[in-house]
Scaffold this active site. Structure first.
Site, PDB file in Angstrom:
ATOM      1  N   GLU A  51      -9.998   6.740 -17.325  1.00  0.00           N
ATOM      2  CA  GLU A  51     -10.207   7.418 -16.023  1.00  0.00           C
ATOM      3  C   GLU A  51      -9.619   8.838 -16.078  1.00  0.00           C
ATOM      4  OE1 GLU A  51     -11.296   6.018 -12.816  1.00  0.00           O
ATOM      5  OE2 GLU A  51     -11.482   3.905 -13.370  1.00  0.00           O
TER       6      GLU A  51
ATOM      7  N   ASP B  98       3.091   2.342  -4.838  1.00  0.00           N
ATOM      8  CA  ASP B  98       3.133   2.585  -6.294  1.00  0.00           C
ATOM      9  C   ASP B  98       3.938   3.836  -6.642  1.00  0.00           C
ATOM     10  OD1 ASP B  98       1.141   4.102  -5.090  1.00  0.00           O
ATOM     11  OD2 ASP B  98      -0.315   3.863  -6.714  1.00  0.00           O
TER      12      ASP B  98
ATOM     13  N   SER C 254     -14.830  -1.141  -9.208  1.00  0.00           N
ATOM     14  CA  SER C 254     -15.871  -1.470 -10.185  1.00  0.00           C
ATOM     15  C   SER C 254     -15.613  -0.724 -11.488  1.00  0.00           C
ATOM     16  CB  SER C 254     -17.252  -1.118  -9.635  1.00  0.00           C
ATOM     17  OG  SER C 254     -17.389   0.275  -9.422  1.00  0.00           O
ATOM     18  N   SER C 255     -15.033   0.475 -11.404  1.00  0.00           N
ATOM     19  CA  SER C 255     -14.792   1.235 -12.635  1.00  0.00           C
ATOM     20  C   SER C 255     -13.752   0.546 -13.514  1.00  0.00           C
ATOM     21  CB  SER C 255     -14.386   2.675 -12.320  1.00  0.00           C
ATOM     22  OG  SER C 255     -13.189   2.731 -11.590  1.00  0.00           O
TER      23      SER C 255
ATOM     24  N   GLU D 177       0.848  -1.196   0.000  1.00  0.00           N
ATOM     25  CA  GLU D 177       0.000   0.000   0.000  1.00  0.00           C
ATOM     26  C   GLU D 177       0.884   1.246   0.000  1.00  0.00           C
ATOM     27  OE1 GLU D 177      -3.241   0.146  -1.093  1.00  0.00           O
ATOM     28  OE2 GLU D 177      -3.598  -1.408   0.415  1.00  0.00           O
TER      29      GLU D 177
ATOM     30  N   ASP E 183      -5.279  -1.050 -10.751  1.00  0.00           N
ATOM     31  CA  ASP E 183      -6.638  -1.597 -10.813  1.00  0.00           C
ATOM     32  C   ASP E 183      -6.928  -2.225 -12.173  1.00  0.00           C
ATOM     33  OD1 ASP E 183      -6.705  -0.436  -8.373  1.00  0.00           O
ATOM     34  OD2 ASP E 183      -8.204   1.090  -8.866  1.00  0.00           O
TER      35      ASP E 183
ATOM     36  N   LEU F 228     -13.120  -1.832  -4.477  1.00  0.00           N
ATOM     37  CA  LEU F 228     -12.880  -3.043  -5.273  1.00  0.00           C
ATOM     38  C   LEU F 228     -12.776  -2.715  -6.755  1.00  0.00           C
ATOM     39  CD1 LEU F 228     -15.248  -5.497  -3.405  1.00  0.00           C
ATOM     40  CD2 LEU F 228     -12.801  -5.186  -3.171  1.00  0.00           C
TER      41      LEU F 228
ATOM     42  N   GLY G  49     -17.741   1.793  -5.366  1.00  0.00           N
ATOM     43  CA  GLY G  49     -17.111   2.696  -4.414  1.00  0.00           C
ATOM     44  C   GLY G  49     -16.683   2.046  -3.106  1.00  0.00           C
TER      45      GLY G  49
HETATM   46  P1  ADP Z   1     -14.859   2.070  -7.558  1.00  0.00           P
HETATM   47  O1  ADP Z   1     -13.962   2.249  -6.394  1.00  0.00           O
HETATM   48  O2  ADP Z   1     -15.855   0.976  -7.325  1.00  0.00           O
HETATM   49  O3  ADP Z   1     -14.119   1.926  -8.846  1.00  0.00           O
HETATM   50  P2  ADP Z   1     -15.646   4.529  -8.802  1.00  0.00           P
HETATM   51  O4  ADP Z   1     -16.331   5.724  -8.276  1.00  0.00           O
HETATM   52  O5  ADP Z   1     -14.279   4.669  -9.361  1.00  0.00           O
HETATM   53  O6  ADP Z   1     -15.702   3.426  -7.637  1.00  0.00           O
HETATM   54  O7  ADP Z   1     -16.511   3.890  -9.965  1.00  0.00           O
HETATM   55  C1  ADP Z   1     -17.893   3.691  -9.785  1.00  0.00           C
HETATM   56  C2  ADP Z   1     -18.608   4.131 -11.051  1.00  0.00           C
HETATM   57  O8  ADP Z   1     -18.425   3.138 -12.087  1.00  0.00           O
HETATM   58  C3  ADP Z   1     -20.111   4.202 -10.853  1.00  0.00           C
HETATM   59  O9  ADP Z   1     -20.501   5.463 -10.347  1.00  0.00           O
HETATM   60  C4  ADP Z   1     -20.618   3.982 -12.268  1.00  0.00           C
HETATM   61  O10 ADP Z   1     -20.516   5.158 -13.037  1.00  0.00           O
HETATM   62  C5  ADP Z   1     -19.625   2.968 -12.814  1.00  0.00           C
HETATM   63  N1  ADP Z   1     -20.124   1.588 -12.552  1.00  0.00           N
HETATM   64  C6  ADP Z   1     -19.540   0.651 -11.795  1.00  0.00           C
HETATM   65  N2  ADP Z   1     -20.270  -0.485 -11.756  1.00  0.00           N
HETATM   66  C7  ADP Z   1     -21.356  -0.252 -12.517  1.00  0.00           C
HETATM   67  C8  ADP Z   1     -22.506  -1.025 -12.884  1.00  0.00           C
HETATM   68  N3  ADP Z   1     -22.690  -2.266 -12.416  1.00  0.00           N
HETATM   69  N4  ADP Z   1     -23.413  -0.459 -13.704  1.00  0.00           N
HETATM   70  C9  ADP Z   1     -23.248   0.811 -14.163  1.00  0.00           C
HETATM   71  N5  ADP Z   1     -22.195   1.578 -13.861  1.00  0.00           N
HETATM   72  C10 ADP Z   1     -21.248   1.074 -13.048  1.00  0.00           C
HETATM   73 MG    MG Z   2     -12.719   3.366  -9.528  1.00  0.00          MG
END
Ligand code: ADP
Ligand code: MG
Length: 378
Positions: free
Chosen positions: A157, A34, A123-124, A31, A169, A121, A118
């Site tokens: 991003e 990077d 998700s983006s 942690e 990521d 993990l 958020g």
């Molecule tokens: P994280 O830490 O999970 O990456 P971020 O704020 O960087 O959080 O990214 C979350 C954004 O990615 C959401 O606000 C949305 O725009 C997009 N996103 C992630 N998962 C989904 C999903 N299942 N469906 C639609 N958009 C998603």
């Molecule tokens: Mg993200």
């Protein structure tokens, strides 16, 4: 999830589709390393973004997000950027592919996911990697190499979502492999797979669901401390520093800078120690290193918070093998390596005690190290 998405796609667009997926990620250890030229140690997890896709013969992309219950249409030129944030991730991946000389034509897609948003993990990155991989497979004969796919996500991003992130990521989401963690050298960008199949243990995240926004930009201050110590040592980054070198300049730097650098030097070594331990299947050492990382992040790097320290204390009390803050700090999740026979008691105790103290239960997210970006075949 695959059948549900394909069925929705078929009803909406009236054709068959091909399904792609990519994963969220954890970082077991490494942690704040990077930007110091050190190592990170992520793996893809069994939480995915999945997309059904078909080429539509036009110059438009038509997207339906099942989770947002929202539809969006956009062209493929720079001026066609959609307003919706979730759609900008997909638009960005199209644009970044085109900028690199790749082909992208109009397509229809329906997508959904189960990576918690958020929660740390990523998700983006799962979303970007899913589409970067899919466009490469559908339009470019997989000629774009995997590292470039990760960079397409990272640039998305930077250029379309206003997030100035590193490469970990997207790297983890693209390169992830079942039962393997990956040591990424943030200086050379070389990577190596290490076995991770902790039989008899579970890997579980506890999401504190708190986020402390601090006024004085703690991230930049930590970076500045590291750069300052590196400059005094005459090295490019703290990657090249040792405890002995640090001890020699102790009276030339502030106590704060000293402790920041001590953490970074220790953390670099802990990643290497964990890799050695995994090659022996020694999960007890892995766990011990995780606790040491937590202590360093909390006391030396000072990026923890009361809630995360509390979850870490509860983990120790319950005999958990390893536990630490995951991510930059000041909130979010702890990642825990837990013996199966200790798991139920740990989860129940953590929920009860955390709720009694902070008024809500932490969210429990079990993860298994899994494959990253791939085409989903039956
Ligand atoms: P994280 O830490 O999970 O990456 P971020 O704020 O960087 O959080 O990214 C979350 C954004 O990615 C959401 O606000 C949305 O725009 C997009 N996103 C992630 N998962 C989904 C999903 N299942 N469906 C639609 N958009 C998603
Ligand atoms: Mg993200």
């Amino acid at each position: 999830m695959k059948e549900k998405i394909q069925e929705n796609f078929n009803q909406r667009f009236g054709t068959d589709s091909v399904v792609y997926a990519s994963a969220g990620r954890i970082n077991l250890i490494g942690e704040h390393t990077d930007y110091n030229g050190g190592f990170v140690f992520p793996g893809a997890i069994d939480k995915y973004i999945m997309a059904a896709i078909n080429i539509n013969g036009t110059d438009k992309v038509r997207v339906y997000s099942m989770d947002m219950d929202a539809y969006c249409e956009f062209g493929l030129n720079e001026e066609d950027a959609p307003q919706e944030q979730w759609a900008r991730y997909i638009f960005g991946v199209c644009r970044e592919t085109i900028k690199r000389g790749g082909t992208v034509k109009g397509f229809d897609t329906v997508f959904a996911g189960n990576v918690p948003l958020g929660a740390g993990l990523s998700s983006s990155a799962a979303l970007e990697s899913c589409f970067a991989f899919a466009l490469n497979d559908m339009f470019n004969d997989n000629k774009i190499d995997k590292f470039e796919l990760a960079k397409i996500g990272q640039s998305t991003e930077h250029n379309y979502c206003g997030v100035n992130c590193g490469i970990m990521d997207q790297f983890a989401s693209v390169f992830g492999k079942k039962d393997c963690l990956m040591r990424l050298d943030c200086r050379s960008l070389e990577h190596e797979y290490f076995p991770f199949h902790p039989e008899g243990y579970k890997l579980v995240l506890l999401n504190s669901k708190v986020k402390h926004e601090l006024v004085d930009s703690p991230y930049n201050k930590r970076r500045a401390s590291c750069e300052n110590v590196a400059a005094i040592l005459g090295v490019e980054t703290l990657r090249d520093a040792t405890y002995t070198m640090l001890a020699d300049i102790r009276d030339k730097i502030s106590d704060e800078d000293y402790r920041r650098a001590r953490f970074v030097i220790g953390e670099k070594q802990r990643v290497l120690d964990v890799c050695d331990a995994l090659e022996r299947g020694d999960y007890e050492t892995v766990g011990r290193c995780m606790f040491e990382t937590h202590d360093g992040l909390s006391r030396d790097y000072e990026v923890s918070c009361e809630e995360l320290d509390y979850l870490n204390d509860v983990a120790r009390e319950c005999g958990v093998t390893g536990s630490r803050i995951m991510g930059g700090g000041f909130g979010g999740c702890t990642i825990n390596l837990v013996k199966e026979d200790c798991y139920d008691n740990f989860i129940a105790t953590a929920k009860e005690k955390f709720n009694a103290k902070y008024g809500h239960e932490p969210e429990v997210i079990n993860v298994i190290i899994s494959d990253g970006a791939h085409k989903v075949v039956d």
